[in-house]
Enzyme design. Structure first.
Site, mmCIF file in Angstrom:
data_model
loop_
_atom_site.group_PDB
_atom_site.id
_atom_site.type_symbol
_atom_site.label_atom_id
_atom_site.label_comp_id
_atom_site.label_asym_id
_atom_site.label_seq_id
_atom_site.Cartn_x
_atom_site.Cartn_y
_atom_site.Cartn_z
ATOM 1 N N CYS A 43 0.860 -1.182 0.000
ATOM 2 C CA CYS A 43 0.000 0.000 0.000
ATOM 3 C C CYS A 43 0.900 1.237 0.000
ATOM 4 O O CYS A 43 1.807 1.339 0.824
ATOM 5 C CB CYS A 43 -0.906 0.000 1.226
ATOM 6 S SG CYS A 43 -1.835 1.533 1.433
ATOM 7 N N ASP B 115 -0.454 -5.763 0.321
ATOM 8 C CA ASP B 115 -1.729 -6.010 -0.346
ATOM 9 C C ASP B 115 -1.576 -7.310 -1.117
ATOM 10 O O ASP B 115 -0.512 -7.599 -1.667
ATOM 11 C CB ASP B 115 -2.064 -4.876 -1.316
ATOM 12 C CG ASP B 115 -2.505 -3.608 -0.610
ATOM 13 O OD1 ASP B 115 -3.214 -3.720 0.401
ATOM 14 O OD2 ASP B 115 -2.142 -2.516 -1.081
#
Length: 155
Positions: free
Chosen positions: A53, A60
């Site tokens: 992120c 992620d």
């Protein structure tokens, strides 16, 4: 890392290769299409794709599916694996990462058609799916469903 000088042999195939430190440094190798006159689909699935992120730096996770109809070349799978792995320490929003992967493959490989589906696991309780394709699929190309179900959590 794009170079204007063509290589006779793929950089990674049959060689020990380290994970590139960034997507920009990753070298994608392309080899001649073994069936240049045939209209067919190639699929790569990366169910354990990770990036970071850009706001929090937290990981992620996504399931990527890349489909393409090759032109003169095909992407060499080891170089693709290393390219995708280089995103582990790359900060990027889901949209930028997914579309960027598709666009880089399309620009460098110049397939007849390419699409990518990025099925991202929830961030803040909301799963995000991102899709990009180079244009309409060629007439007569078999384009199967990408086979990734909508996120259902534990339900």
């Amino acid at each position: 890392m794009n170079t204007d000088e063509p290589r006779d042999m793929p950089l990674h195939l049959g060689q020990q290769s380290s994970l590139p430190s960034s997507p920009e440094e990753a070298v994608l190798d392309y080899v001649p299409n073994p069936r240049p006159g045939a209209l067919y689909t190639i699929r790569f699935s990366a169910p354990e794709f990770t990036s970071l992120c850009p706001v929090t730096g937290q990981p992620d996770f996504a399931h990527l599916v890349i489909d393409y109809a090759p032109g003169a070349t095909i992407v060499e799978s080891k170089s693709l694996k290393l390219f995708l792995g280089s995103f582990r320490n790359h900060n990027g929003f889901h949209e930028d990462v997914t579309v960027g992967i598709g666009q880089r493959l399309f620009e460098e490989m110049q397939p007849r058609w390419l699409r990518i589906g990025g099925y991202w696991y929830p961030r803040g309780g909301i799963p995000i799916d991102v899709f990009w394709q180079s244009g309409a699929a060629p007439e007569g190309l078999w384009v199967p469903d990408q086979g990734v179900a909508n996120y259902r959590g534990r339900g």
